[in-house]
Every structure is written in structure tokens, then in C-alpha cells.
Design a protein around this motif. Structure first.
Motif, PDB file in Angstrom:
ATOM      1  N   UNK A  19      -7.142  -6.825  22.196  1.00  0.00           N
ATOM      2  CA  UNK A  19      -8.031  -7.778  22.855  1.00  0.00           C
ATOM      3  C   UNK A  19      -7.492  -8.077  24.242  1.00  0.00           C
ATOM      4  N   UNK A  20      -8.375  -8.023  25.229  1.00  0.00           N
ATOM      5  CA  UNK A  20      -7.922  -8.237  26.596  1.00  0.00           C
ATOM      6  C   UNK A  20      -8.382  -9.553  27.180  1.00  0.00           C
ATOM      7  N   UNK A  21      -9.418 -10.139  26.655  1.00  0.00           N
ATOM      8  CA  UNK A  21      -9.942 -11.352  27.273  1.00  0.00           C
ATOM      9  C   UNK A  21     -10.244 -12.415  26.216  1.00  0.00           C
ATOM     10  N   UNK A  22      -9.898 -13.623  26.573  1.00  0.00           N
ATOM     11  CA  UNK A  22     -10.234 -14.778  25.761  1.00  0.00           C
ATOM     12  C   UNK A  22     -10.928 -15.755  26.696  1.00  0.00           C
ATOM     13  N   UNK A  23     -12.210 -15.985  26.481  1.00  0.00           N
ATOM     14  CA  UNK A  23     -12.939 -16.887  27.360  1.00  0.00           C
ATOM     15  C   UNK A  23     -13.098 -16.340  28.769  1.00  0.00           C
ATOM     16  N   UNK A  24     -13.066 -15.025  28.931  1.00  0.00           N
ATOM     17  CA  UNK A  24     -13.251 -14.419  30.232  1.00  0.00           C
ATOM     18  C   UNK A  24     -11.984 -14.235  31.036  1.00  0.00           C
ATOM     19  N   UNK A  25     -10.840 -14.717  30.558  1.00  0.00           N
ATOM     20  CA  UNK A  25      -9.578 -14.589  31.294  1.00  0.00           C
ATOM     21  C   UNK A  25      -8.513 -14.051  30.353  1.00  0.00           C
ATOM     22  N   UNK A  26      -7.738 -13.127  30.848  1.00  0.00           N
ATOM     23  CA  UNK A  26      -6.657 -12.579  30.040  1.00  0.00           C
ATOM     24  C   UNK A  26      -5.589 -13.646  29.827  1.00  0.00           C
ATOM     25  N   UNK A  27      -5.141 -13.869  28.589  1.00  0.00           N
ATOM     26  CA  UNK A  27      -4.122 -14.900  28.331  1.00  0.00           C
ATOM     27  C   UNK A  27      -2.822 -14.680  29.096  1.00  0.00           C
TER      28      UNK A  27
END
Length: 120
Positions: A19-27
Motif C-alpha cells: 500500500x502506498x497511500x493512506x488518505x492520498x498521502x504516503x505515510x
């Protein structure tokens, strides 16, 4: 959004989804942005103390400040970050707990910012 990645393990090469994005931003980007902001903000008072120490008439304090500022400013930030991530844990025995990688990065960014702020 996920992307396929290839990992090499004891059983050979295998594919996995990461997974690369959480909520549109990479953690990881969020964590590094926070580390940078905290590092620069906490580097300000240290930089002011280094600048005052550099102008000191006491040779020990002045010498320490000059050596620290010139050494840190002479080494690229990426070298210090790589050293703190990979080499620093190897210098300590296994029984000693070293801080997390992000914490070490924050410390390096703080000291690097302080050295540059001391020159302003």
C-alpha cells in the motif's frame, strides 16, 4: 492504491502488494515531513546557542562550537542520515537499545539545522 513489488527472501523471489497511500498521502512522506519540521524548529534554539558559543571568549566553548559547526556543515545531510540509519546501530552492542530510525533522523536534521542556523 497499491503497486506490485518483488521481494527476495529465503524461499526466492516473490511478489507482494504494498500500500502506498493512506488518505492520498504516503505515510512515510508524512513522517519525514513531520521529522523535518520538528528538526528545524528544535534546531533553532540549539543554533542560537551555537552562534553565541562561537562568539565566546572561552577557548573551550568557542573551539567546540566552531568544530561542530564546520564539521556538520562540511558533511552532506544524506551522508549523516545514512550514517545514523545504518552505521550507528552497528557501533553499539546488541544489548543497547538504539532509538528508532525516525527518531535518529529527527536528531540528525535537528543538529544539521542548528549548524546552519548558527551561521545566519
Amino acid at each position: 492504491m497499491t503497486f506490485p513489488s518483488r521481494m527476495v527472501g529465503p524461499s526466492g523471489i516473490r511478489s507482494a502488494s504494498v500500500a502506498t497511500r493512506v488518505g492520498g498521502v504516503t505515510p512515510v512522506r508524512l513522517a519525514m515531513a513531520a521529522a523535518t519540521v520538528v528538526g528545524i524548529a528544535s534546531g533553532m534554539p540549539i543554533g542560537i546557542l551555537l552562534a553565541i558559543g562561537r562568539r565566546s571568549k572561552l577557548p573551550v566553548i568557542k573551539g567546540f562550537c566552531v568544530i561542530f559547526i564546520e564539521f556538520v556543515r562540511g558533511v552532506p545531510l544524506i551522508s549523516l542520515l545514512l550514517f545514523s540509519s545504518f552505521i550507528l546501530p552497528l557501533l553499539f552492542p546488541l544489548s543497547v537499545e538504539t532509538p528508532e530510525t525516525l527518531t535518529r533522523a529527527m536528531i540528525v536534521i535537528t543538529l544539521f539545522s542548528a549548524a546552519y542556523i548558527a551561521e545566519i
